[in-house]
Write an enzyme that holds these catalytic residues in place. Structure first.
Site, PDB file in Angstrom:
ATOM      1  N   SER A   1       0.955  -1.132  -0.042  1.00 57.11           N
ATOM      2  CA  SER A   1       0.035  -0.097  -0.058  1.00 57.11           C
ATOM      3  C   SER A   1       1.157   1.141   0.131  1.00 57.11           C
ATOM      4  O   SER A   1       2.116   1.230   0.123  1.00 57.11           O
ATOM      5  CB  SER A   1      -0.977   0.170   1.158  1.00 57.11           C
ATOM      6  OG  SER A   1      -0.353   0.552   2.144  1.00 57.11           O
TER       7      SER A   1
ATOM      8  N   TYR B   1       0.033  -1.487  10.799  1.00 56.96           N
ATOM      9  CA  TYR B   1      -0.212  -1.694   9.334  1.00 56.96           C
ATOM     10  C   TYR B   1       1.065  -1.283   8.524  1.00 56.96           C
ATOM     11  O   TYR B   1       1.268  -1.707   7.749  1.00 56.96           O
ATOM     12  CB  TYR B   1      -1.629  -1.231   8.865  1.00 56.96           C
ATOM     13  CG  TYR B   1      -2.178  -1.233   7.576  1.00 56.96           C
ATOM     14  CD1 TYR B   1      -2.460  -2.573   7.186  1.00 56.96           C
ATOM     15  CD2 TYR B   1      -1.930  -0.225   6.404  1.00 56.96           C
ATOM     16  CE1 TYR B   1      -3.049  -2.609   5.931  1.00 56.96           C
ATOM     17  CE2 TYR B   1      -2.248  -0.374   5.347  1.00 56.96           C
ATOM     18  CZ  TYR B   1      -2.752  -1.640   4.962  1.00 56.96           C
ATOM     19  OH  TYR B   1      -3.191  -1.994   3.477  1.00 56.96           O
TER      20      TYR B   1
END
Length: 269
Positions: free
Chosen positions: A144, A157
């Site tokens: 990401s 994350y």
């Protein structure tokens, strides 16, 4: 342009029951690939299998829990038994716990890192062990924009996705001699099950959009071209790279604040 044709190839997509993973499976099928699709519950894959079939391609549902080594091994055996080979791996399954760093628990950390980093490594390893025997493979780890940018509320994350970027480079160096390329596809802000609650806040969406040079969040299909490129022979001399598909948000000096207007959430991709 024949280098982009995936006819005759078999892909395996983890976390393919919904969201980006389902979209990846359909994009590969439209490019000509047959697809093994995985999820923790095989029943959740019915729609994906049906939609792949409607495109004229074969699809095989396989149950896989990426946090369990035995499940990874049994899923790989089932995939190879059903499809006969795996040419392409899209390492997509992931999760997130969205909290201020002071509130992150030990279990939160383990859940995210075990899924997004340890799971990515051992699924890639299990696939690569079989790919090397064919002297061919395309491994695409899904990262990401947090591979390269830090955001409040996304400590575990971001750590996991940054690790995926580094892992991608290491595996590319390790497995290149076997004809296996390893790259990372890193989406920016796309609406998914993980972050849908955030998109209910119109003020936050406006704030986010203003920080994206292309002035919109990602839309379905925006990742398809990059995915097919990395999965195909068109990228035969590309390995160890992280390809950001983020509307340009990673180039800005000021980043959007992802936790704005949202409650802490925990969901699988």
């Amino acid at each position: 342009m024949s280098g982009f044709d995936l006819t005759g190839k078999v892909a395996l997509v983890t976390g393919a029951s919904r969201g980006l993973g389902k979209g990846f499976a359909l994009a590969l099928a439209r490019a000509g690939a047959d697809v093994v699709v995985t999820a923790r519950n095989a029943d959740d894959l019915k729609d994906t299998v049906s939609e792949v079939g409607a495109l004229g391609r074969r699809a095989w549902p396989v149950e896989l829990e990426v946090r369990e080594q035995a499940s990874i091994e049994s899923a790989m055996e089932a995939a190879w038994s059903a499809a006969g080979k795996i040419d392409i791996l899209v390492n997509n399954a992931g999760c997130n716990v969205r909290k201020p760093a002071l509130d992150v628990t030990w279990d939160d950390w383990n859940t995210v890192l075990d899924t997004n980093l340890r799971g990515v490594f051992f699924v890639a390893q299990a696939c690569a062990r079989r790919m090397v025997g064919h002297a061919y493979g395309r491994i695409i780890n899904i990262g990401s924009v947090t591979c390269v940018s830090g955001y409040a509320g996304l400590g575990p994350y971001g750590a996991s996705r940054g690790g995926v970027k580094q892992l991608t480079m290491s595996l590319a160096d390790d497995w290149g001699k076997y004809g296996v390329t390893v790259n990372c596809l890193a989406p920016g802000w796309f609406k998914t099950a993980q972050n849908a609650v955030m998109y209910e806040d119109e003020t936050w969406v406006e704030y986010l959009t203003e920080k994206i040079p292309l002035k919109r969040p990602g839309a379905p299909g925006d990742l398809d071209g990059a995915l097919v490129f990395l999965a195909s022979d068109a990228s035969a001399y590309v390995t160890g790279q992280t390809l950001l598909v983020d509307g340009g948000i990673s180039v800005g000096a000021v980043q959007a604040v992802p936790a704005r207007g949202a409650n802490p959430t925990k969901a699988d991709s």
